[in-house]
Design a protein around this motif. Structure first.
Motif: not given
Length: 361
Positions: A16, A65, A71-73, A95-97
């Motif tokens: 990561s 989170r 929230l995710p995304g 974290h995928g945002h």
């Protein structure tokens, strides 16, 4: 030998990007900022991928989170003059945002390009707020974007206490690296790192003296807000995260003084950075000269020089803004109260009072 699948292999090593943040080095800084035998320790936060604010960006996103606030995304939207934007771009990747950074025309072109290259969307405000300047205009634009985009989340680096909590790791690193610390010299913008580091250090060192470094034209410590050339420190609003009770004194530094110090550092120590680094180094050098021999002084350098090659280290830019070869005075001007006069050059004040934070409601 087969290595087991794991996200983090050892301290500072992992799959990561987050593993690349922290454990930054300290270096000894002396001549030409101090006489031989005197000096201070500089914490080089420019060794993080994006700089000092990688720490709060990762911490604030992970915490939001965990609490279900992000929230995710979901999209992250925040106001930034650059460095926190880089940290959020990093946290968004981890974290995928998606990330939108709201900024203003003072953002360096190189930083704009870098943010875009790293996947952030840059939203530029074009008109300053009539009272609170560009920062308030950016904050109002963030509110608009949040209203337009259900589910989007703003870290609110100016008021979110998680910004302060994120710097506990840096304070613990300093303690492990230096042991006793008598004086801490830190720049002040959102107030996060000055509050977070000093509160942890003071648990082990009640005698700790904290010297805040602000920019001329900043209103944080009670001066009038003016248009500021320097980025990364100072503010035209009063961030709630500034821990006024932690400071023994504040110094305001002007752009030419920061430029001279940045270049002196680069030429003598092969370490340097931007506006904040020059201002902090100037004040830390003075502290090393004026405090008793043996005083252990730590200074936080928030970033490296790379985003400032078109400004601080560009002769044409500096000549255009009358910043070249303006060696600072050996000592700051002294005022007894922030309202005594406007600090247009290096100025020191030992009276600290929290102003009314009308910029943040």
């Amino acid at each position: 030998m087969h290595r087991p699948a794991t996200d983090v292999l050892s301290s500072g090593v992992g799959r990561s990007l987050a593993a690349a943040v922290g454990n930054t080095p300290v270096v000894w800084v002396s001549d030409p900022l101090t006489p031989a035998g005197r000096g201070f320790w500089a914490k080089l936060e420019g060794f993080n991928p994006g700089g000092l604010k990688d720490r709060p960006a990762l911490h604030m996103v992970a915490t939001a989170r965990a609490r279900g606030r992000l929230l995710p995304g979901a999209e992250i939207v925040e106001s930034s003059s650059g460095t926190f934007g880089l940290g959020l771009a990093l946290a968004g990747k981890v974290h995928g945002h998606p990330v939108t950074v709201v900024t203003d025309p003072g953002l360096e072109p190189d930083m704009h390009r870098l943010l875009c290259a790293q996947g952030a969307r840059v939203d530029l405000v074009t008109t300053p707020h009539p009272v609170c300047g560009w920062q308030e205009a950016r904050r109002l634009r963030v509110r608009e974007l949040l209203a337009e985009r259900p589910g989007a989340w703003c870290p609110d680096q100016y008021a979110n206490p998680d910004n302060i909590a994120a710097y506990a790791s840096l304070a613990h690193e300093l303690t492990a690296q230096l042991g006793r610390i008598d004086v801490l010299v830190v720049s002040v913008g959102t107030g996060g790192h000055s509050a977070g580091i000093s509160r942890v250090l003071r648990v082990h060192a009640q005698h700790l003296k904290v010297i805040g470094v602000d920019a001329s034209g900043s209103t944080i410590f009670g001066q009038p807000a003016r248009t500021r050339l320097m980025r990364g420190l100072g503010s035209s609003i009063h961030p709630r995260n500034v821990a006024y009770e932690q400071f023994a004194e504040v110094h305001w530094v002007a752009p030419a003084e920061s430029v001279w110090t940045c270049r002196a550092l680069a030429g003598s120590h092969y370490v340097s950075g931007g506006w904040s680094v020059g201002a902090v180094a100037l004040v830390a050098g003075w502290a090393a000269r004026t405090h008793p021999s043996g005083t252990r002084i730590a200074a936080v350098f928030p970033d490296g020089p790379h985003r400032y090659l078109s400004t601080v280290y560009n002769d044409d830019y500096c000549r255009e803004h009358d910043l070249l070869d303006r060696r600072p005075a050996d000592d700051p001007e002294e005022i007894s109260d922030p309202g005594e006069w406007e600090a247009i050059r290096w100025t020191r004040c030992r009276r600290i009072a929290a102003p009314v934070r009308e910029g943040l409601r």
